[in-house]
Design an enzyme around this catalytic site. Structure first.
Site: not given
Ligand code: PAF
Length: 286
Positions: A30, A34, A37, A153, A184-186
């Protein structure tokens, strides 16, 4: 790096790649990229001919009171980072492109979607599963990669791939952490300086429980209490849940084993940010 906005163009491009015998890897995001990713991107880059990343802030996975409007969207910066880290194609559709008027088909991965995060964020995983299935159908990757930070997820998406016979190899890589252990997280960008100072306690608590498991503690109740006791020294967050569950079914366990998942969620008291983290005891499931 080519930036693609339209679904049709992305599908055609992907078909051409496959016809040319190229393998493709996919990192759905999304944005607000960081190092976590970027490590996923670098990993996939080394495995395939063509690395595709998506940036799409998916409205259907946000609840009505959640942070959709304030979710960071530094698109130009993200493009530069993606390109510098080996992305060949950046797919970034608009909300109207993904969810045109009349859109009415959603995917629910039952059972796994209603516990832990699903209990606190009803409908969240329906939005995630739906958008990821759409992205998979649009991008048609051979491999897709996700981080273990969003462990529920990852477990749900693995289930979806299996249940729906998708021909995608879904990889889950270990959580990427700051030097003090914070996952790490946005969303870390929301944290106030005081919250940021407290935040590493979350991983410290998980580590403590993991160490105690390694020393022979098998009672999940005890591990939860040890996590809880570390959290007591936090001034700027409070736990929302501390769960000790089976990492395939997400059902609570009393006695832990080497596939048990310790998952926690906390909410900070100043910026109201949710922080989640987890460890899997023993050898991971992924
Ligand atoms: O983990 C994420 O950033 C979101 O949940 C994803 C997998 C891109 C789906 O929108």
């Amino acid at each position: 790096m080519r930036i693609i906005r339209s679904i049709e163009e992305m599908q055609n491009y992907s078909t051409d790649l496959h016809r040319a015998g190229k393998t493709t890897g996919f990192v759905p995001t999304m944005g607000a990229l960081h190092d976590g990713h970027l490590s996923l991107l670098k990993h996939i880059r080394s495995k395939v001919n063509s690395a595709i990343m998506s940036i799409f802030v998916n409205p259907t996975q946000f609840g009505p009171k959640e942070d959709l409007a304030r979710y960071p969207r530094p698109f130009e910066k993200d493009c530069a980072l993606a390109e510098r880290n080996g992305c060949d194609i950046l797919f970034s559709p608009s909300s109207d492109e993904m969810y045109p008027e009349g859109f009415s088909s959603y995917l629910t991965v039952e059972n796994l979607s209603t516990t832990l995060e699903g209990e606190i964020r009803p409908g969240h995983f329906k939005g995630v599963a739906t958008v990821v299935l759409k992205l998979f159908n649009i991008v048609s990757p051979d491999i897709a990669v996700f981080g273990q930070k969003d462990v529920q997820q990852a477990i749900i998406l693995k289930r979806m791939v299996k249940d729906l016979n998708l021909r995608i190899n879904l990889l889950v890589l270990p959580t990427f952490r700051e030097s003090d252990g914070l996952a790490m997280s946005s969303r870390n960008s929301y944290l106030t300086p005081e919250e940021r100072k407290d935040a590493p306690l979350i991983y410290q608590a998980l580590r403590k429980a993991h160490d105690n498991y390694n020393r022979g503690e098998l009672l999940s109740q005890k591990l939860s209490e040890q996590i809880q006791s570390v959290f007591k020294s936090a001034h700027f967050f409070r736990p929302e849940y501390i769960e000790v569950v089976n990492s395939y079914t997400l059902a609570p366990v009393e006695l832990v084993s080497n596939k048990t998942l310790l998952a926690v969620a906390c909410r900070t008291t100043q910026s109201n940010t949710r922080l989640i983290d987890n460890v899997i005891l023993g050898f991971g499931v992924f």
